[in-house]
Design a protein around this motif. Structure first.
Motif, short mmCIF file in Angstrom:
data_model
loop_
_atom_site.label_atom_id
_atom_site.label_comp_id
_atom_site.label_asym_id
_atom_site.label_seq_id
_atom_site.Cartn_x
_atom_site.Cartn_y
_atom_site.Cartn_z
N LEU A 107 -39.16 28.87 -9.62
CA LEU A 107 -37.85 29.17 -10.19
C LEU A 107 -37.78 28.77 -11.66
CD1 LEU A 107 -35.64 28.04 -7.18
CD2 LEU A 107 -36.47 30.34 -7.73
N ALA A 108 -36.97 29.49 -12.42
CA ALA A 108 -36.86 29.30 -13.87
C ALA A 108 -36.61 27.86 -14.26
CB ALA A 108 -35.76 30.21 -14.43
N GLU A 109 -35.74 27.16 -13.52
CA GLU A 109 -35.42 25.77 -13.88
C GLU A 109 -36.59 24.82 -13.65
OE1 GLU A 109 -33.51 26.68 -9.85
OE2 GLU A 109 -33.47 27.62 -11.80
N ARG A 110 -37.61 25.23 -12.89
CA ARG A 110 -38.80 24.40 -12.64
C ARG A 110 -39.98 24.83 -13.52
NH1 ARG A 110 -39.12 20.01 -9.73
NH2 ARG A 110 -41.07 20.71 -8.89
N ASN A 111 -39.82 25.92 -14.26
CA ASN A 111 -40.89 26.45 -15.11
C ASN A 111 -40.97 25.62 -16.40
OD1 ASN A 111 -42.60 27.91 -16.77
ND2 ASN A 111 -41.70 29.89 -16.29
N LYS A 138 -37.49 34.00 -16.53
CA LYS A 138 -38.41 32.86 -16.61
C LYS A 138 -38.96 32.45 -15.24
CE LYS A 138 -38.46 29.36 -19.15
NZ LYS A 138 -38.28 28.08 -19.80
N THR A 139 -38.51 33.12 -14.17
CA THR A 139 -39.02 32.85 -12.83
C THR A 139 -40.38 33.52 -12.68
OG1 THR A 139 -36.83 32.62 -11.86
CG2 THR A 139 -38.62 33.17 -10.36
N ASP A 175 -42.25 33.19 -20.50
CA ASP A 175 -41.37 32.51 -21.46
C ASP A 175 -40.33 33.45 -22.02
OD1 ASP A 175 -42.72 30.15 -21.13
OD2 ASP A 175 -44.08 30.55 -22.78
N GLY A 214 -38.72 23.70 -5.83
CA GLY A 214 -38.40 24.78 -6.76
C GLY A 214 -39.20 26.04 -6.52
#
Length: 127
Positions: free
Chosen positions: A96-100, A48-49, A127, A13
């Motif tokens: 990446l946002a989906e891993r944050n 969020k990235t 956030d 990610g």
């Protein structure tokens, strides 16, 4: 010399971009400085990235160093990359946002050629 970016890897990610930087690029990325490594870090957010832009403003590193993106609260490593930076080299890291996982995200650089106290070198919350 113009700055040229190339995608090095997409690991866990995190996107890692590398290239070389001229003097103008080095001045733009001077948010946080780590003098013992000759490194400047500029954290940022793209939604969020999480992004960390690094520039080696010192000498070429004599060996690899571990560059880690961590969750600041519990220091859990979210991604890690071993790299050896040349003089003037620039590298960009994205979580990446989906891993944050949310909250404060940090970056720590651990050289292999000397012992350095653990400290969160840069922090940001996207956030």
């Amino acid at each position: 010399m113009a700055f040229v970016r190339t995608i090095l890897a997409l690991v866990g990610g995190a996107v890692i971009l590398m290239g070389s930087a001229d003097a103008a690029d080095r001045q733009e990325v001077s948010a946080i400085s780590i003098p013992d490594l000759g490194l400047q870090i500029a954290p940022g957010c793209e939604g969020k990235t999480v992004t960390f832009n690094l520039v080696n403003t010192g000498e070429a590193w004599p060996a690899v160093g571990a560059i880690m993106i961590l969750k600041a609260t519990d220091r859990a490593v979210l991604t890690r990359r071993n790299m050896r930076l040349a003089q003037g080299q620039k590298a960009s890291f994205k979580l990446l946002a989906e891993r944050n996982p949310g909250g404060e995200i940090a970056l720590y650089v651990a050289p292999t050629w000397f012992v350095r106290e653990f400290t969160l070198d840069a922090r940001i919350s996207c956030d």
